[in-house]
Design an enzyme around this catalytic site. Structure first.
Site, PDB file in Angstrom:
ATOM      1  CG  ASP A   1       6.220  -4.229  16.137  1.00 53.58           C
ATOM      2  OD1 ASP A   1       5.999  -5.572  15.969  1.00 53.58           O
ATOM      3  OD2 ASP A   1       5.217  -3.440  16.125  1.00 53.58           O
TER       4      ASP A   1
HETATM    5  C1  BGC Z   1       2.575  -5.713  16.062  1.00 52.04           C
HETATM    6  C2  BGC Z   1       3.286  -6.051  17.632  1.00 52.04           C
HETATM    7  C3  BGC Z   1       3.199  -7.604  17.768  1.00 52.04           C
HETATM    8  C4  BGC Z   1       4.072  -8.175  16.787  1.00 52.04           C
HETATM    9  C5  BGC Z   1       3.703  -9.805  16.866  1.00 52.04           C
HETATM   10  C6  BGC Z   1       3.248  -6.548  15.255  1.00 52.04           C
HETATM   11  O1  BGC Z   1       2.862  -6.427  13.916  1.00 52.04           O
HETATM   12  O2  BGC Z   1       2.960  -4.369  15.945  1.00 52.04           O
HETATM   13  O3  BGC Z   1       2.571  -5.482  18.577  1.00 52.04           O
HETATM   14  O4  BGC Z   1       3.284  -8.053  19.116  1.00 52.04           O
HETATM   15  O5  BGC Z   1       3.086  -7.967  15.694  1.00 52.04           O
HETATM   16  O6  BGC Z   1       2.641 -10.344  16.330  1.00 52.04           O
END
Ligand code: BGC
Length: 766
Positions: A273
């Protein structure tokens, strides 16, 4: 002449060498190993972290985004034909940006219904169709991967990101996830299933440690991922921010290597993530191949680790291989010429269809609904009647062009709404400028979602009732990334909302007129204390950009409701099994979250411990009725598989669809079993009055099995199994039994992922 031939020969030779060397030097799906040999260590480590993230990368490192909405890209090495590929958020559609680097974009994508709404359709074909539409927008907006679906379990109603997740149950989460992935990937782009695993808390989300027993992990928190991965093989999987039993998930070799790769045979790409975890070499060793969104410091650390002997270059090579295996599958590698013009009109119709199937009719006293043509004038209360909450906040928000509010959709189908009331709310909404929301203080259109509900006096309602036939009140809630919700004012109605519900109810009842409540919310809220006040309650969820029209379809009766709850509505927050331990301890700054409810999540808890919910799992009313034939089993003795047949008949006066659920009660032997567990489900076609349809369900050995922690085995225990088929988890229409004559070890797994604290888990035996 000889000389000429000789020269031609030499030229041909040089040309062939050139072509050959070109073949070796340019990436294709069959030469990945050779390409890796041609890469320097510096190039290799750069392949393992993303580039081009507009928010997290320093100015000097900023690489121009390849497309609007890019949240990160992979590294490119032009000399080897390695192109940069793009990821965009998800999961409710492609999240484009309105403003990127100061430039205003006028491109919009479709905001599809939230995952919770999709799950409430219980319609896998329809959800796959949504996946296809999302995948096509991903492709046509020039992205290679959509960061979704999110398939974590909705463990607690306060979790900020629940709207991005499907259900409290792993079977429906896994099935829905598989349908979305199959749909997206049918368009030749990647889905990215997330957040692996046990991502159920937003408070201190970058470090919170989820402490979970091996059995609860296997049966609840990993099960949906396993199902979705085995069925639809997503090209990409995203690990989570949280720790799991002491390790950051991207640094957890047991989670990623032993379970994901060895046991489940997952062969796609594992990405972190955005900014998750701490120890980059550890992530590499654990098998989290790509660090997103990427930062130069990560590559530097990897080089240092290799040079100091802390990280074997072989690990780097293996991980680069995974990234390249992904790259060669993408549209960008195929040099696909995207149009920036997906069919938004077609997708809007799919959106409306899915939203209307996901809307759940919770209450309908004396056929208050459908309104059909019996109602001329509506008193439309609530700020969210004039501003629809289409989806949640954070990375899961989609920038769409327009979403009609309910007021407009009603008027467009020829219904009339009270003008003074409409003006009152429109003025209020226009005056909402700056509202303090837990994580944002900016002014956006969506901020109305967080503004307090304005009050309407008793005297005003007394005036309005005279001129209207029915009252509709919309209650709205929004939430999202970075924060969990509160019980007061969020899970519960605010005092103004409560007052409004009571006054409208009292005054409309006195005047012999009906009162309908619409819930425009991301996850369950408290309904027990006020639901008696309403004649009908319609749960619209966060239904996407066409939600208002979908709602009108239901209100008017153009569509018969067929949505059912994939998450329980508890009577009180205290009844939620995880309420005692959510979000974690210490209370003021949680470090650990003890999942002491174990396997008793959602209906598994309410049914096993005789706790009455407000609306149970699987619940949802229709405008028609269905009868169920007694179910028929293909055998009364289990041997490899049992098929279950039931015939559904529409016995009412309106065409409709029925969602049929199959639950299993397994015998308690060595292992304690929940009262019942969903094992399969099916939805009928649109049945005309009097029409019948036979449905078939199948139970395989692994549907019978539970996880034996001591033996690390999935075991189906011998004894009598009870199969129930029903319209909800508490509206069982037919039951039967079969016998499994001896214990069967369905699968031997590894003894991994044990909790790093002693857990005092809930048990029926206490
Ligand atoms: C989130 C993800 C997301 C990623 C990209 C993160 O903060 O937890 O779900 O895909 O950011 O924006």
């Amino acid at each position: 002449m000889k000389r000429v031939i000789y020269t031609i020969y030499i030229m041909f030779f040089i040309f062939s060498i050139d072509v050959l060397s070109q073949n070796v030097q340019v990436l294709n799906k069959d030469n990945i190993d050779e390409i890796i040999k041609l890469m320097t260590l510096d190039e290799k480590v750069k392949m393992l972290s993303g580039v081009g993230d507009i928010y997290n990368t320093s100015k000097e490192e900023l690489i121009e985004p390849l497309v609007n909405g890019q949240v990160a890209a992979t590294f490119s090495i032009p000399r080897l034909g390695i192109v940069s590929t793009v990821t965009t958020d998800g999961p409710a559609g492609v999240k484009l940006d309105t403003i990127q680097k100061g430039i205003m974009h006028k491109t919009y994508a479709t905001c599809f219904p939230s995952a919770t709404t999709l799950a409430s359709t219980w319609n896998l074909e329809l959800v796959e169709k949504i996946g296809r539409a999302m995948g096509n927008e991903t492709l046509e907006f020039g992205s290679d991967a959509l960061l979704g679906p999110g398939i974590n379990i909705q463990r607690n109603p306060l979790t900020g990101r629940n709207f991005e997740y499907f259900s409290e149950d792993p079977v429906i989460s896994g099935e829905m996830g598989a349908a979305v992935i199959a749909g997206i990937q049918s368009q030749g782009v990647s889905a990215c299933v997330k957040h692996f695993a046990a991502n159920n808390i937003e408070t201190n989300r970058m470090s919170i440690n989820a402490v979970i027993s091996q059995r609860a992990l296997r049966e609840i928190y990993l099960r949906g991922f396993e199902r979705a991965i085995k069925k639809s093989n997503p090209w990409m999987l995203m690990t989570a921010y949280n720790k799991l039993n002491g390790y950051y998930t991207p640094e957890h070799p047991d989670l990623l290597k032993t379970i994901l790769r060895d046991e489940w045979k997952y062969d796609g790409l594992v990405v972190t993530d955005w900014g998750a975890g701490k120890d980059h070499p550890a992530q590499m060793r654990a098998g989290n191949e790509l660090m997103m969104p990427g930062h130069p410091v990560q590559s530097e650390r990897l080089i240092k680790a290799v040079n100091s002997g802390k990280l074997d270059e072989k690990v780097i090579d293996q991980n680069v291989k995974k990234v390249l295996e992904y790259v060669v599958k993408t549209p960008r590698f195929r040099n696909y010429k995207y149009s920036n013009k997906p069919n938004l009109i077609l997708n809007a119709t799919i959106c409306r269809e899915a939203a209307s199937e996901g809307i759940v009719l919770l209450k309908n006293k004396e056929e208050t609904l459908p309104l059909r043509n019996k109602v001329k004038k509506i008193a439309l209360f609530g700020k969210n009647s004039y501003h629809l909450i289409v989806g949640g906040t954070g990375s899961g928000r989609v920038i769409f062009k327009y979403a009609a509010p309910l007021s407009e959709a009603l008027e467009n189908v020829g219904m009339s709404i009270s003008k003074p009331l409409a003006n009152y709310y429109k003025n209020y909404n226009d005056s909402v400028v700056r509202v303090t929301v837990p994580t944002m203080k900016v002014r956006t259109r969506n901020i109305i979602d967080f503004a307090p509900e304005p009050s309407v006096s008793k005297e005003q309602i007394e005036q309005i009732v005279k001129k209207t036939d029915v009252a509709i009140l919309t209650i709205g809630r929004n939430a999202g990334e970075l924060w969990d919700r509160d019980v007061n004012g969020y899970f519960k109605l605010s005092s103004t909302e409560m007052e409004l519900v009571r006054c409208i109810s009292e005054i409309y009842k006195k005047n012999n007129k009906k009162f309908i409540v619409i819930l425009n919310i991301g996850g369950p809220i408290e309904v027990e204390s006020w639901r008696d006040c309403a004649d009908a309650i319609v749960l619209a969820w966060q239904p996407g950009q066409e939600g208002a029209y979908a709602l009108v379809d239901i209100l008017k009766g153009n569509v018969t409701p067929s949505g059912k709850l994939a998450v329980t509505f508890p009577r009180n927050y205290e009844d939620v099994p995880s309420s005692k331990s959510f979000p974690g301890v210490p209370e003021d700054n949680p470090v650990n979250a003890f999942y002491e409810e174990g396997i008793y999540v959602g209906y598994r808890y309410y049914d096993s411990f005789n706790v009455m919910p407000a609306y149970e799992f699987g619940y949802g009313l229709s405008y028609t009725n269905f009868s169920y034939s007694p179910l028929i089993l293909s055998s009364n003795k289990f041997d490899k598989r049992i098929s279950v047949y039931v015939t559904i008949k529409n016995t009412g006066k309106t065409a409709g669809k029925e969602t049929v659920q199959l639950y299993l009660n397994a015998p308690s032997g060595v292992l304690e079993k929940p009262e019942q567990e969903l094992k399969d489900f099916a939805k009928t076609n649109l049945l005309k009055p009097g029409e019948v349809q036979q449905l078939e369900f199948n139970l395989d050995l692994d549907d019978l099995a539970s996880f034996h922690t001591g033996k690390s085995q999935w075991i189906a225990e011998q004894g009598k199994y009870e199969v129930s088929v029903g319209s909800s988890s508490r509206d069982i229409r037919s039951k039967s039994q079969f016998v499994l004559e001896r214990d069967v070890v369905v699968e031997q797994t590894h003894d991994v992922l044990y909790p790093n604290f002693l857990l005092n888990e809930l048990t029926k035996k206490k």
